[in-house]
Design an enzyme around this catalytic site. Sequence first.
Site, PDB file in Angstrom:
ATOM      1  N   LEU A 225       0.747  -1.206  -0.076  1.00 30.30           N
ATOM      2  CA  LEU A 225       0.073  -0.160  -0.044  1.00 30.30           C
ATOM      3  C   LEU A 225       0.778   1.190   0.075  1.00 30.30           C
ATOM      4  O   LEU A 225       1.794   1.258   0.960  1.00 30.30           O
ATOM      5  CB  LEU A 225      -0.927   0.027   1.075  1.00 30.30           C
ATOM      6  CG  LEU A 225      -1.884   1.329   1.535  1.00 30.30           C
ATOM      7  CD1 LEU A 225      -2.852   1.307   0.289  1.00 30.30           C
ATOM      8  CD2 LEU A 225      -2.678   1.235   2.731  1.00 30.30           C
ATOM      9  N   ASP A 226       0.664   1.948  -0.974  1.00 31.51           N
ATOM     10  CA  ASP A 226       1.204   3.565  -1.080  1.00 31.51           C
ATOM     11  C   ASP A 226       2.701   3.314  -0.903  1.00 31.51           C
ATOM     12  O   ASP A 226       3.553   4.245  -0.573  1.00 31.51           O
ATOM     13  CB  ASP A 226       0.783   4.430  -0.150  1.00 31.51           C
ATOM     14  CG  ASP A 226      -0.716   4.645  -0.407  1.00 31.51           C
ATOM     15  OD1 ASP A 226      -1.080   4.436  -1.465  1.00 31.51           O
ATOM     16  OD2 ASP A 226      -1.196   5.096   0.740  1.00 31.51           O
ATOM     17  N   GLN A 227       3.431   2.257  -1.554  1.00 27.06           N
ATOM     18  CA  GLN A 227       4.813   2.065  -1.535  1.00 27.06           C
ATOM     19  C   GLN A 227       5.458   1.780  -2.791  1.00 27.06           C
ATOM     20  O   GLN A 227       6.568   1.671  -3.118  1.00 27.06           O
ATOM     21  CB  GLN A 227       5.273   0.849  -0.575  1.00 27.06           C
ATOM     22  CG  GLN A 227       4.870   1.249   0.864  1.00 27.06           C
ATOM     23  CD  GLN A 227       5.384   0.133   1.942  1.00 27.06           C
ATOM     24  OE1 GLN A 227       6.662  -0.433   1.609  1.00 27.06           O
ATOM     25  NE2 GLN A 227       4.446  -0.292   2.801  1.00 27.06           N
TER      26      GLN A 227
END
Length: 332
Positions: A225-227
Amino acid sequence: MTRSELTEITVVGDDDTGLVARVTTLLFERGINIEDLDQAVRDDLFRMTMHVDATGMAGTREELRADLDELGDDLGVDVRVRFPDDRETKRIAVLVTKESHCLEQLCEAEDELDAEISVVIGNHPDLQPVATEYGIPFHDIGDEQGNADEDELLDLLGEYDTDLVVLARYMRILGPNVVFRYEGRIVNVHPSLLPAFPGAKAYRQAKEAGVRLAGVTAHYVTTDLDQGPIVAQRAFNVPDGASVETLKERGQPLEADVLLEAVRLHLNDDVSVHRGRTELRDDAAEVATAENEADGERDADAYQLGMPAELDRATPDEPTDERPVAPPRSDD
Protein backbone atom coordinates in the site's frame (compact mmCIF):
# COMPACT_ATOMS: atom_id res chain seq x y z
CA MET A 1 16.28 -1.70 -27.55
CA THR A 2 14.12 0.21 -25.06
CA ARG A 3 11.44 -1.44 -22.96
CA SER A 4 8.72 0.22 -25.05
CA GLU A 5 10.08 -1.63 -28.08
CA LEU A 6 9.91 -5.02 -26.37
CA THR A 7 7.00 -7.45 -26.20
CA GLU A 8 5.46 -7.85 -22.75
CA ILE A 9 4.26 -11.25 -21.54
CA THR A 10 2.39 -11.49 -18.24
CA VAL A 11 1.57 -14.76 -16.46
CA VAL A 12 -0.84 -14.74 -13.49
CA GLY A 13 -2.34 -17.67 -11.62
CA ASP A 14 -2.10 -20.01 -8.65
CA ASP A 15 1.47 -20.59 -7.53
CA ASP A 16 2.93 -23.94 -8.61
CA THR A 17 6.29 -25.48 -9.36
CA GLY A 18 7.63 -25.45 -12.90
CA LEU A 19 5.68 -22.43 -14.16
CA VAL A 20 8.74 -20.35 -15.03
CA ALA A 21 10.53 -23.24 -16.74
CA ARG A 22 7.55 -24.17 -18.92
CA VAL A 23 7.02 -20.63 -20.20
CA THR A 24 10.68 -19.77 -20.74
CA THR A 25 11.28 -23.08 -22.54
CA LEU A 26 8.47 -22.31 -24.98
CA LEU A 27 9.99 -18.90 -25.72
CA PHE A 28 13.47 -20.39 -26.17
CA GLU A 29 12.16 -22.94 -28.66
CA ARG A 30 10.73 -20.11 -30.75
CA GLY A 31 13.92 -18.07 -30.78
CA ILE A 32 12.61 -15.35 -28.46
CA ASN A 33 15.19 -13.63 -26.28
CA ILE A 34 14.16 -12.69 -22.73
CA GLU A 35 15.50 -9.22 -21.90
CA ASP A 36 13.94 -8.85 -18.45
CA LEU A 37 12.03 -11.18 -16.11
CA ASP A 38 10.37 -10.33 -12.81
CA GLN A 39 8.26 -12.63 -10.67
CA ALA A 40 6.43 -12.45 -7.36
CA VAL A 41 3.96 -14.36 -5.22
CA ARG A 42 1.33 -12.68 -3.03
CA ASP A 43 -1.45 -14.52 -1.19
CA ASP A 44 -0.56 -17.69 -3.14
CA LEU A 45 -1.07 -15.82 -6.41
CA PHE A 46 1.86 -16.04 -8.83
CA ARG A 47 2.85 -13.26 -11.23
CA MET A 48 5.61 -13.24 -13.81
CA THR A 49 6.24 -10.32 -16.15
CA MET A 50 8.71 -10.70 -19.02
CA HIS A 51 9.94 -8.21 -21.60
CA VAL A 52 11.22 -10.09 -24.62
CA ASP A 53 12.71 -9.42 -28.04
CA ALA A 54 10.35 -11.19 -30.44
CA THR A 55 11.56 -9.51 -33.63
CA GLY A 56 13.34 -12.62 -34.91
CA MET A 57 11.03 -15.27 -33.52
CA ALA A 58 10.05 -18.38 -35.40
CA GLY A 59 6.40 -18.23 -36.44
CA THR A 60 3.78 -15.50 -36.39
CA ARG A 61 2.33 -13.41 -33.58
CA GLU A 62 -0.94 -15.29 -33.84
CA GLU A 63 0.89 -18.60 -33.46
CA LEU A 64 2.76 -17.33 -30.39
CA ARG A 65 -0.46 -16.12 -28.77
CA ALA A 66 -2.15 -19.44 -29.53
CA ASP A 67 0.77 -21.45 -28.13
CA LEU A 68 0.88 -19.35 -24.94
CA ASP A 69 -2.90 -19.60 -24.53
CA GLU A 70 -2.67 -23.37 -24.86
CA LEU A 71 0.19 -23.51 -22.35
CA GLY A 72 -1.76 -21.26 -19.98
CA ASP A 73 -4.77 -23.58 -20.14
CA ASP A 74 -2.49 -26.54 -19.42
CA LEU A 75 -0.90 -24.77 -16.43
CA GLY A 76 -4.11 -23.18 -15.16
CA VAL A 77 -2.78 -19.63 -15.49
CA ASP A 78 -3.72 -16.53 -17.44
CA VAL A 79 -1.14 -15.54 -20.07
CA ARG A 80 -1.32 -12.21 -21.89
CA VAL A 81 0.90 -10.92 -24.69
CA ARG A 82 1.30 -7.25 -25.62
CA PHE A 83 3.31 -6.41 -28.71
CA PRO A 84 4.73 -2.86 -28.77
CA ASP A 85 2.82 -1.80 -31.87
CA ASP A 86 -0.47 -3.53 -31.11
CA ARG A 87 -2.23 -0.18 -31.07
CA GLU A 88 -1.11 3.32 -31.92
CA THR A 89 -3.46 5.13 -29.53
CA LYS A 90 -3.27 4.07 -25.88
CA ARG A 91 -6.46 3.45 -23.94
CA ILE A 92 -6.92 4.68 -20.38
CA ALA A 93 -9.35 3.40 -17.77
CA VAL A 94 -9.96 5.89 -14.95
CA LEU A 95 -11.08 4.52 -11.58
CA VAL A 96 -12.99 6.91 -9.32
CA THR A 97 -15.04 7.12 -6.13
CA LYS A 98 -16.69 10.48 -5.29
CA GLU A 99 -14.07 13.23 -5.69
CA SER A 100 -14.24 14.75 -9.17
CA HIS A 101 -11.22 17.07 -9.43
CA CYS A 102 -8.70 14.54 -10.79
CA LEU A 103 -11.19 13.03 -13.26
CA GLU A 104 -12.15 16.46 -14.58
CA GLN A 105 -8.51 17.44 -15.10
CA LEU A 106 -7.80 14.25 -17.01
CA CYS A 107 -10.87 14.68 -19.21
CA GLU A 108 -9.98 18.31 -19.96
CA ALA A 109 -6.44 17.27 -20.99
CA GLU A 110 -7.39 14.20 -23.04
CA ASP A 111 -6.68 15.88 -26.39
CA GLU A 112 -3.14 16.71 -25.20
CA LEU A 113 -2.36 13.17 -24.08
CA ASP A 114 -2.40 11.42 -27.46
CA ALA A 115 -4.49 8.78 -25.71
CA GLU A 116 -8.15 7.90 -25.27
CA ILE A 117 -9.97 7.76 -21.96
CA SER A 118 -12.07 4.78 -22.99
CA VAL A 119 -13.96 4.16 -19.74
CA VAL A 120 -14.58 5.54 -16.25
CA ILE A 121 -15.18 2.91 -13.56
CA GLY A 122 -16.49 3.81 -10.12
CA ASN A 123 -17.22 2.03 -6.87
CA HIS A 124 -20.02 4.59 -6.39
CA PRO A 125 -22.28 6.13 -9.08
CA ASP A 126 -21.61 9.74 -8.03
CA LEU A 127 -19.29 10.70 -10.93
CA GLN A 128 -21.36 9.25 -13.75
CA PRO A 129 -22.55 12.79 -14.73
CA VAL A 130 -18.92 13.88 -15.20
CA ALA A 131 -18.18 10.93 -17.49
CA THR A 132 -21.41 11.51 -19.39
CA GLU A 133 -20.54 15.19 -19.88
CA TYR A 134 -17.35 14.14 -21.69
CA GLY A 135 -19.00 11.30 -23.61
CA ILE A 136 -17.14 8.53 -21.77
CA PRO A 137 -18.83 5.25 -20.79
CA PHE A 138 -19.30 4.83 -17.02
CA HIS A 139 -19.63 1.60 -15.05
CA ASP A 140 -20.46 1.29 -11.34
CA ILE A 141 -18.87 -1.86 -9.88
CA GLY A 142 -19.55 -1.14 -6.18
CA ASP A 143 -22.19 -2.35 -3.78
CA GLU A 144 -24.09 -0.07 -1.39
CA GLN A 145 -21.00 0.21 0.82
CA GLY A 146 -18.72 0.92 -2.13
CA ASN A 147 -17.04 -2.48 -2.08
CA ALA A 148 -15.83 -3.09 -5.62
CA ASP A 149 -16.33 -6.30 -7.59
CA GLU A 150 -12.79 -6.90 -8.87
CA ASP A 151 -13.86 -9.72 -11.19
CA GLU A 152 -16.16 -7.24 -12.92
CA LEU A 153 -13.34 -4.70 -12.90
CA LEU A 154 -11.01 -7.12 -14.67
CA ASP A 155 -13.73 -7.96 -17.20
CA LEU A 156 -14.18 -4.26 -17.97
CA LEU A 157 -10.44 -3.59 -18.25
CA GLY A 158 -10.25 -6.45 -20.72
CA GLU A 159 -13.39 -5.38 -22.60
CA TYR A 160 -11.99 -1.86 -23.11
CA ASP A 161 -8.53 -3.23 -23.93
CA THR A 162 -6.90 -1.05 -21.29
CA ASP A 163 -3.27 0.06 -21.59
CA LEU A 164 -3.11 2.27 -18.49
CA VAL A 165 -5.19 2.27 -15.31
CA VAL A 166 -5.41 5.65 -13.54
CA LEU A 167 -6.68 5.84 -9.96
CA ALA A 168 -8.23 9.31 -9.77
CA ARG A 169 -8.88 9.35 -6.01
CA TYR A 170 -10.23 5.80 -6.14
CA MET A 171 -10.76 5.00 -2.48
CA ARG A 172 -10.27 1.25 -2.59
CA ILE A 173 -7.18 -0.93 -2.35
CA LEU A 174 -6.64 -3.03 -5.47
CA GLY A 175 -6.02 -6.70 -4.82
CA PRO A 176 -3.11 -8.73 -6.25
CA ASN A 177 -5.37 -10.25 -8.87
CA VAL A 178 -5.68 -6.80 -10.48
CA VAL A 179 -2.25 -5.36 -9.66
CA PHE A 180 -0.35 -8.38 -10.95
CA ARG A 181 -2.09 -8.18 -14.32
CA TYR A 182 -1.40 -4.47 -14.75
CA GLU A 183 1.70 -3.89 -12.63
CA GLY A 184 3.74 -1.03 -14.03
CA ARG A 185 0.58 0.26 -15.73
CA ILE A 186 -1.42 1.52 -12.73
CA VAL A 187 -0.85 5.12 -11.62
CA ASN A 188 -2.25 6.46 -8.36
CA VAL A 189 -2.25 9.84 -6.63
CA HIS A 190 -1.90 10.01 -2.85
CA PRO A 191 -2.41 13.16 -0.74
CA SER A 192 0.93 13.16 1.05
CA LEU A 193 4.62 13.33 0.33
CA LEU A 194 5.20 9.59 0.38
CA PRO A 195 6.62 7.67 2.12
CA ALA A 196 5.12 9.87 4.87
CA PHE A 197 1.46 9.33 5.79
CA PRO A 198 0.43 6.33 3.66
CA GLY A 199 -3.07 4.90 3.80
CA ALA A 200 -6.31 6.66 4.72
CA LYS A 201 -6.81 10.23 5.99
CA ALA A 202 -3.38 11.44 4.88
CA TYR A 203 -4.21 15.13 5.30
CA ARG A 204 -5.38 14.49 8.86
CA GLN A 205 -2.20 12.54 9.53
CA ALA A 206 -0.17 15.49 8.27
CA LYS A 207 -2.04 17.95 10.50
CA GLU A 208 -1.67 15.76 13.56
CA ALA A 209 2.06 15.40 12.89
CA GLY A 210 2.40 19.19 12.80
CA VAL A 211 4.20 19.33 9.45
CA ARG A 212 5.03 22.71 7.93
CA LEU A 213 5.26 21.29 4.40
CA ALA A 214 2.70 18.87 3.00
CA GLY A 215 2.15 17.61 -0.50
CA VAL A 216 0.92 14.98 -2.94
CA THR A 217 2.52 12.06 -4.73
CA ALA A 218 1.82 10.22 -7.98
CA HIS A 219 3.21 6.70 -7.98
CA TYR A 220 2.93 3.30 -9.59
CA VAL A 221 0.71 0.87 -7.70
CA THR A 222 2.18 -2.30 -6.22
CA THR A 223 0.74 -4.83 -3.80
CA ASP A 224 2.34 -2.85 -0.94
CA LEU A 225 0.00 0.00 0.00
CA ASP A 226 1.31 3.41 -1.14
CA GLN A 227 4.86 2.11 -1.47
CA GLY A 228 5.16 1.84 -5.25
CA PRO A 229 7.81 3.72 -7.26
CA ILE A 230 7.28 7.49 -7.03
CA VAL A 231 6.75 9.27 -10.35
CA ALA A 232 6.18 12.92 -9.36
CA GLN A 233 5.44 15.04 -6.31
CA ARG A 234 4.20 18.50 -5.40
CA ALA A 235 4.54 20.33 -2.07
CA PHE A 236 2.75 23.23 -0.38
CA ASN A 237 3.13 25.26 2.80
CA VAL A 238 0.92 24.49 5.77
CA PRO A 239 -0.23 27.75 7.41
CA ASP A 240 -0.02 28.00 11.16
CA GLY A 241 -3.20 26.58 12.65
CA ALA A 242 -4.44 25.25 9.31
CA SER A 243 -7.41 22.88 9.45
CA VAL A 244 -7.67 19.57 7.64
CA GLU A 245 -10.08 21.29 5.24
CA THR A 246 -7.45 23.94 4.46
CA LEU A 247 -4.92 21.23 3.68
CA LYS A 248 -7.43 19.61 1.32
CA GLU A 249 -8.14 22.91 -0.42
CA ARG A 250 -4.41 23.44 -0.99
CA GLY A 251 -3.72 19.84 -1.92
CA GLN A 252 -6.53 18.90 -4.28
CA PRO A 253 -5.46 21.13 -7.22
CA LEU A 254 -1.96 19.68 -6.86
CA GLU A 255 -3.38 16.14 -6.79
CA ALA A 256 -4.96 16.72 -10.19
CA ASP A 257 -1.81 18.40 -11.51
CA VAL A 258 0.65 15.72 -10.40
CA LEU A 259 -1.57 12.85 -11.53
CA LEU A 260 -1.80 14.35 -15.01
CA GLU A 261 1.98 14.79 -15.00
CA ALA A 262 2.49 11.12 -14.15
CA VAL A 263 0.09 10.03 -16.88
CA ARG A 264 2.01 12.12 -19.43
CA LEU A 265 5.32 10.65 -18.31
CA HIS A 266 4.00 7.11 -18.63
CA LEU A 267 2.28 7.57 -21.99
CA ASN A 268 5.34 9.25 -23.48
CA ASP A 269 7.55 6.44 -22.18
CA ASP A 270 9.69 9.10 -20.48
CA VAL A 271 9.99 7.27 -17.18
CA SER A 272 11.22 3.79 -16.31
CA VAL A 273 11.38 1.77 -13.10
CA HIS A 274 14.78 0.47 -12.05
CA ARG A 275 15.33 -1.32 -8.75
CA GLY A 276 12.15 -0.01 -7.25
CA ARG A 277 12.54 3.65 -8.20
CA THR A 278 11.69 5.68 -11.28
CA GLU A 279 14.19 7.34 -13.57
CA LEU A 280 13.62 9.95 -16.27
CA ARG A 281 14.90 9.14 -19.72
CA ASP A 282 17.99 11.29 -20.42
CA ASP A 283 16.46 13.48 -23.11
CA ALA A 284 13.23 13.81 -21.11
CA ALA A 285 15.22 15.13 -18.16
CA GLU A 286 16.81 17.76 -20.40
CA VAL A 287 13.39 18.91 -21.61
CA ALA A 288 12.09 19.00 -18.06
CA THR A 289 14.75 21.48 -16.98
CA ALA A 290 14.47 23.71 -20.03
CA GLU A 291 12.56 26.97 -19.69
CA ASN A 292 10.40 28.51 -22.34
CA GLU A 293 12.26 31.71 -23.26
CA ALA A 294 9.23 33.21 -24.96
CA ASP A 295 6.91 33.52 -21.97
CA GLY A 296 8.81 32.16 -19.01
CA GLU A 297 6.53 29.14 -18.66
CA ARG A 298 7.53 25.52 -19.03
CA ASP A 299 7.30 23.91 -22.44
CA ALA A 300 4.25 21.80 -23.21
CA ASP A 301 6.49 18.72 -23.25
CA ALA A 302 8.43 19.57 -20.09
CA TYR A 303 7.92 17.99 -16.70
CA GLN A 304 7.86 19.39 -13.21
CA LEU A 305 8.49 16.46 -10.92
CA GLY A 306 8.64 18.49 -7.71
CA MET A 307 8.81 22.17 -6.74
CA PRO A 308 9.20 24.88 -9.42
CA ALA A 309 12.65 25.64 -10.83
CA GLU A 310 12.63 28.97 -8.98
CA LEU A 311 13.16 27.05 -5.76
CA ASP A 312 16.43 25.62 -7.05
CA ARG A 313 17.72 29.13 -7.66
CA ALA A 314 16.68 30.16 -4.14
CA THR A 315 18.32 27.18 -2.46
CA PRO A 316 21.66 28.05 -0.80
CA ASP A 317 24.69 26.35 -2.33
CA GLU A 318 27.03 26.88 0.62
CA PRO A 319 28.40 26.14 3.10
CA THR A 320 29.02 22.47 2.30
CA ASP A 321 31.59 19.88 3.35
CA GLU A 322 33.21 20.14 -0.08
CA ARG A 323 35.91 22.70 0.74
CA PRO A 324 39.61 22.70 -0.07
CA VAL A 325 41.85 20.89 2.36
CA ALA A 326 44.81 22.95 3.52
CA PRO A 327 48.20 21.40 2.66
CA PRO A 328 50.10 19.89 5.60
CA ARG A 329 52.41 22.27 7.41
CA SER A 330 56.13 21.74 6.99
CA ASP A 331 58.06 20.74 10.09
CA ASP A 332 60.94 23.12 9.27
